[in-house]
Design an enzyme around this catalytic site. Structure first.
Site, PDB file in Angstrom:
ATOM      1  CB  VAL A  15      -0.957  -0.002   1.220  1.00  0.00           C
ATOM      2  CG1 VAL A  15      -1.808   1.261   1.224  1.00  0.00           C
ATOM      3  CG2 VAL A  15      -1.845  -1.250   1.207  1.00  0.00           C
ATOM      4  NE  ARG A  47      12.342  -6.029   4.728  1.00  0.00           N
ATOM      5  CZ  ARG A  47      11.669  -6.850   3.917  1.00  0.00           C
ATOM      6  NH1 ARG A  47      12.234  -7.950   3.469  1.00  0.00           N
ATOM      7  NH2 ARG A  47      10.448  -6.550   3.522  1.00  0.00           N
ATOM      8  CE  LYS A 107      -6.867  -5.631   7.280  1.00  0.00           C
ATOM      9  NZ  LYS A 107      -6.684  -5.619   5.852  1.00  0.00           N
ATOM     10  CD  GLU A 131     -13.806   5.224   3.310  1.00  0.00           C
ATOM     11  OE1 GLU A 131     -14.384   6.235   3.717  1.00  0.00           O
ATOM     12  OE2 GLU A 131     -14.351   4.113   3.238  1.00  0.00           O
ATOM     13  N   GLY A 136     -11.057  -1.725   1.385  1.00  0.00           N
ATOM     14  CA  GLY A 136     -10.088  -1.073   0.497  1.00  0.00           C
ATOM     15  C   GLY A 136     -10.553   0.202  -0.161  1.00  0.00           C
ATOM     16  CB  ILE A 138     -15.675   0.122  -1.158  1.00  0.00           C
ATOM     17  CG1 ILE A 138     -15.336  -1.073  -2.038  1.00  0.00           C
ATOM     18  CG2 ILE A 138     -17.146   0.477  -1.265  1.00  0.00           C
ATOM     19  CD1 ILE A 138     -16.051  -2.360  -1.640  1.00  0.00           C
ATOM     20  CE  LYS A 207     -10.713  -5.924   5.741  1.00  0.00           C
ATOM     21  NZ  LYS A 207     -10.503  -6.788   4.578  1.00  0.00           N
ATOM     22  N   GLY A 309      -5.505  -4.633  -2.465  1.00  0.00           N
ATOM     23  CA  GLY A 309      -4.568  -4.318  -3.543  1.00  0.00           C
ATOM     24  C   GLY A 309      -3.933  -2.962  -3.283  1.00  0.00           C
TER      25      GLY A 309
HETATM   26  P1  NDP Z   1       3.294  -4.736   3.583  1.00  0.00           P
HETATM   27  O1  NDP Z   1       3.728  -5.877   4.410  1.00  0.00           O
HETATM   28  O2  NDP Z   1       3.340  -4.851   2.121  1.00  0.00           O
HETATM   29  O3  NDP Z   1       4.144  -3.447   4.015  1.00  0.00           O
HETATM   30  C1  NDP Z   1       4.430  -3.144   5.329  1.00  0.00           C
HETATM   31  C2  NDP Z   1       5.423  -2.008   5.389  1.00  0.00           C
HETATM   32  O4  NDP Z   1       5.670  -1.688   6.744  1.00  0.00           O
HETATM   33  C3  NDP Z   1       6.781  -2.319   4.757  1.00  0.00           C
HETATM   34  O5  NDP Z   1       7.245  -1.221   4.043  1.00  0.00           O
HETATM   35  C4  NDP Z   1       7.668  -2.600   5.970  1.00  0.00           C
HETATM   36  O6  NDP Z   1       9.028  -2.236   5.769  1.00  0.00           O
HETATM   37  C5  NDP Z   1       7.074  -1.662   6.984  1.00  0.00           C
HETATM   38  N1  NDP Z   1       7.326  -2.087   8.344  1.00  0.00           N
HETATM   39  C6  NDP Z   1       7.030  -3.261   8.921  1.00  0.00           C
HETATM   40  N2  NDP Z   1       7.411  -3.273  10.212  1.00  0.00           N
HETATM   41  C7  NDP Z   1       7.985  -2.088  10.441  1.00  0.00           C
HETATM   42  C8  NDP Z   1       8.591  -1.490  11.571  1.00  0.00           C
HETATM   43  N3  NDP Z   1       8.689  -2.142  12.738  1.00  0.00           N
HETATM   44  N4  NDP Z   1       9.082  -0.228  11.453  1.00  0.00           N
HETATM   45  C9  NDP Z   1       8.988   0.444  10.286  1.00  0.00           C
HETATM   46  N5  NDP Z   1       8.422  -0.067   9.178  1.00  0.00           N
HETATM   47  C10 NDP Z   1       7.923  -1.308   9.265  1.00  0.00           C
HETATM   48  O7  NDP Z   1       1.812  -4.377   4.084  1.00  0.00           O
HETATM   49  P2  NDP Z   1       0.615  -3.777   3.217  1.00  0.00           P
HETATM   50  O8  NDP Z   1       1.079  -2.592   2.484  1.00  0.00           O
HETATM   51  O9  NDP Z   1      -0.059  -4.869   2.470  1.00  0.00           O
HETATM   52  O10 NDP Z   1      -0.436  -3.354   4.362  1.00  0.00           O
HETATM   53  C11 NDP Z   1      -0.235  -2.194   5.129  1.00  0.00           C
HETATM   54  C12 NDP Z   1      -1.495  -1.899   5.944  1.00  0.00           C
HETATM   55  O11 NDP Z   1      -2.588  -1.708   5.069  1.00  0.00           O
HETATM   56  C13 NDP Z   1      -1.920  -3.026   6.894  1.00  0.00           C
HETATM   57  O12 NDP Z   1      -2.495  -2.454   8.045  1.00  0.00           O
HETATM   58  C14 NDP Z   1      -2.977  -3.761   6.114  1.00  0.00           C
HETATM   59  O13 NDP Z   1      -3.899  -4.448   6.930  1.00  0.00           O
HETATM   60  C15 NDP Z   1      -3.655  -2.593   5.411  1.00  0.00           C
HETATM   61  N6  NDP Z   1      -4.379  -2.957   4.210  1.00  0.00           N
HETATM   62  C16 NDP Z   1      -3.735  -3.634   3.214  1.00  0.00           C
HETATM   63  C17 NDP Z   1      -4.407  -3.963   2.055  1.00  0.00           C
HETATM   64  C18 NDP Z   1      -3.733  -4.681   0.948  1.00  0.00           C
HETATM   65  O14 NDP Z   1      -4.397  -5.002  -0.041  1.00  0.00           O
HETATM   66  N7  NDP Z   1      -2.435  -4.946   1.031  1.00  0.00           N
HETATM   67  C19 NDP Z   1      -5.838  -3.615   1.892  1.00  0.00           C
HETATM   68  C20 NDP Z   1      -6.401  -2.853   2.976  1.00  0.00           C
HETATM   69  C21 NDP Z   1      -5.687  -2.554   4.105  1.00  0.00           C
HETATM   70  P3  NDP Z   1       9.939  -2.944   4.649  1.00  0.00           P
HETATM   71  O15 NDP Z   1       9.426  -2.431   3.329  1.00  0.00           O
HETATM   72  O16 NDP Z   1      11.304  -2.484   4.926  1.00  0.00           O
HETATM   73  O17 NDP Z   1       9.711  -4.406   4.814  1.00  0.00           O
HETATM   74  N1  HSE Z   2      -6.427  -9.835   3.156  1.00  0.00           N
HETATM   75  C1  HSE Z   2      -7.458  -8.876   2.928  1.00  0.00           C
HETATM   76  C2  HSE Z   2      -8.470  -9.473   1.946  1.00  0.00           C
HETATM   77  C3  HSE Z   2      -6.841  -7.596   2.395  1.00  0.00           C
HETATM   78  O1  HSE Z   2      -8.277 -10.570   1.421  1.00  0.00           O
HETATM   79  O2  HSE Z   2      -9.506  -8.849   1.725  1.00  0.00           O
HETATM   80  C4  HSE Z   2      -7.742  -6.426   2.525  1.00  0.00           C
HETATM   81  O3  HSE Z   2      -7.964  -6.052   3.834  1.00  0.00           O
END
Ligand code: NDP
Ligand code: HSE
Length: 441
Positions: A15, A47, A107, A131, A136, A138, A207, A309
């Site tokens: 994201v 990282r 969430k 939101e 996501g 919506i 959610k 996504g």
């Molecule tokens: P990712 O695992 O892809 O990314 C997580 C990010 O957080 C990475 O950049 C990681 O760093 C960083 N991170 C993890 N731990 C630490 C820490 N201790 N200190 C600093 N940075 C840290 O997650 P997503 O992007 O998929 O999801 C992010 C949020 O969005 C979550 O809350 C998820 O539930 C929510 N969400 C995700 C959706 C999706 O489709 N993916 C949909 C709706 C909500 P590094 O890059 O170095 O590993």
């Molecule tokens: N793992 C979740 C899903 C991502 O499948 O809908 C969105 O929150």
């Protein structure tokens, strides 16, 4: 133009990376909409050395010191897309208490301890927007917390997990079992390496808690939500649903009700359920999400779109960033948390549900009466009964019969007790399938 609104971005994964990309690609439009440019003050990651492809951002902005970034005086808005409970909770409470505005997609944290975030928001005087945390892309939470504030919401029924919807849709389309459909979801990148949060319903339950809190002006946490996942749904269940003109979906259901004394309550649950093909949620396939809201004056409303996504979720995050940035420039803040109703959350046993029960029984006189007697003893009313030869064929196996019973609504505890007693009857060879039914039949 006014001085920039400065963002601390916590997380730059699926994201966060898309947030960076969209901020870059749409910077002129976003600045025009807000009345000031948006600038990234820093990006906290885990990282520093991770390959982030061709992300359009100065590498010098990356840091592993999230807290240090949040505390900087030149940071106005904190965007959290890391996920998990800690350290995210500590970071956001710190930011909010300091009067910064927060946009988060987290969430799990909102459902686990939304109270800590809302209390810190009230203390600091900034904004808390989330939101992206439910469904996501919506636009759903803003309508619940703003557009529908003049109305009374009675019920929210949703498909809020894309991974499980993909799996159940695949099982429905191909007749595959759960394990096979999960494998396909993993191969296509829908399911994560560890799919537990999705398939066991934890993600949907978080959610559901957020939706119920907003819909009913009541603090509802993850622990208040009855949760069942889809790992026990079998190909036979799906076939059974099909035979009834239904499909199976993992539903989140938040509904008003009343307890025995007439006091208003809410019930919040996540479980697989059969819904008729004519129900608006039945045609939501693939990894899509949809939420059906029933409001007193507005009537039924349906929200549909991509629930996950990078880019779809980043769209919701940026919408929030624009809103909180505008508020800061105007010197105003959004309405604070609305939890005045403080309704008690009913246990699952008291929730009113309907069951579809498929039994393999001995085909001899008195069996139907014995089965019906179990329902009567638990004060559960039968809506329909269908009997055919066991195995479904014209001749069947001769000595057994398939009995499919659909009940009227009853307290879930009474329905569960009925099934328990049926399992113990000699004449019941097996309970082939038990599913809750939603949306009329
Ligand atoms: P990712 O695992 O892809 O990314 C997580 C990010 O957080 C990475 O950049 C990681 O760093 C960083 N991170 C993890 N731990 C630490 C820490 N201790 N200190 C600093 N940075 C840290 O997650 P997503 O992007 O998929 O999801 C992010 C949020 O969005 C979550 O809350 C998820 O539930 C929510 N969400 C995700 C959706 C999706 O489709 N993916 C949909 C709706 C909500 P590094 O890059 O170095 O590993
Ligand atoms: N793992 C979740 C899903 C991502 O499948 O809908 C969105 O929150």
């Amino acid at each position: 133009m006014t001085s920039p609104v400065r963002l601390a971005l916590l997380g730059c994964g699926t994201v966060g990376g898309e947030v960076v990309r969209l901020l870059h690609e749409q910077s002129a439009d976003l600045a025009a909409r807000i009345g000031a440019p948006l600038e990234i003050a820093g990006i906290a990651v885990r990282r520093l050395g991770r390959d982030r492809g061709d992300l359009p951002v100065d590498p010098a902005l990356f840091t592993t010191d999230a807290l240090g970034l949040i505390k900087r005086d030149d940071v106005d808005v904190v965007v959290e897309v890391v996920g998990g409970i800690e350290p995210a909770r500590g970071w956001l409470v710190e930011a909010l208490r300091a009067g910064k505005s927060v946009v988060t997609a987290n969430k799990a944290l909102l459902a686990e301890d939304g109270a800590a975030l809302h209390d810190a928001t009230a203390e600091g005087g900034g904004d808390l927007y989330y939101e992206a945390a439910v469904a996501g892309a919506i636009p759903l939470l803003r309508p619940l917390r703003e557009s529908l504030h003049g109305d009374r919401i009675n019920r929210v029924t949703g498909i809020v997990n894309g991974t499980t919807n993909f799996i159940l849709s695949a099982m429905d389309a191909t007749g595959a079992g759960f394990a096979e459909a999960l494998e396909e979801a993993t191969e296509l990148g829908y399911a994560e390496a560890d799919p537990t949060a999705d398939v066991e319903g934890f993600d949907a339950a978080a959610k559901a808690a957020i939706l119920a809190s907003l819909a009913f002006h009541t603090r509802v946490g993850a622990a208040d939500v009855h949760r069942e996942g889809i790992t026990e749904v079998t190909a036979a269940d799906v076939a059974s649903a099909k035979a009834m003109g239904c499909t199976i979906k993992l539903l989140c259901i938040a509904a008003r009700g009343a307890d025995a004394t007439g006091r208003e309550t809410v019930s919040v649950r996540v479980h697989p359920a059969m819904i008729p093909l004519a129900h608006p949620l039945a045609s939501v396939g693939d990894a899509y999400n949809a939420v059906f809201v029933e409001a007193e004056a507005a009537g039924p409303l349906m929200f549909y779109g991509r629930g996950a996504g990078g880019a779809p979720t980043a769209s919701a995050v940026l919408g929030d960033v624009v809103a909180v940035s505008r508020n800061r420039l105007a010197g105003v803040r959004a309405a604070s948390e609305s939890a005045y109703a403080d309704l008690p959350v009913r246990p699952m046993g008291e929730a009113l549900t309907r069951y579809h029960i498929s039994l393999d029984v001995a085909d001899r006189p008195g069996v139907l009466a014995a089965v019906a007697g179990v329902f009567a003893r638990h004060d559960v009313s039968i809506a329909t009964v269908r009997q055919g030869p066991a195995g479904g064929g014209a001749a069947g196996r001769g000595e057994d019969a398939d009995l499919v019973i659909v009940t009227h609504v009853a307290p879930d505890a009474a329905l569960a007790a009925t099934v328990r007693e049926l399992r113990g009857l000699d004449i019941v060879r097996s309970v082939a399938s038990v599913l809750r039914v939603e949306g009329g039949l």
